[in-house]
Scaffold this motif. Structure first.
Motif: not given
Length: 63
Positions: A44-62
């Motif tokens: 579900e996350i991959a369906d909406v999250y498209k990383p952008i080169a040069g921008v910090a990636a989103m990471t899961p929160v513990a």
């Protein structure tokens, strides 16, 4: 001007506090149900999250 309040279903108290504050100043608002990202599958996350080169990636929160 209309405001939108994004609120998790499991947080009715928070929504009530915001509604009380906005109503006290006569502000129009609409509640929008929030999505708890911690409950989404990787697919579900991959369906909406498209990383952008040069921008910090989103990471899961513990939890």
């Amino acid at each position: 001007m209309k405001s939108y309040i994004i609120n998790l279903d499991r947080s009715p108290g928070r929504m009530q506090r915001m509604a009380d504050r906005l109503n006290s100043i006569g502000a129009a608002f609409e509640r929008v149900p929030a999505v708890d990202g911690r409950l989404l599958s990787d697919a579900e996350i991959a369906d909406v999250y498209k990383p952008i080169a040069g921008v910090a990636a989103m990471t899961p929160v513990a939890s």
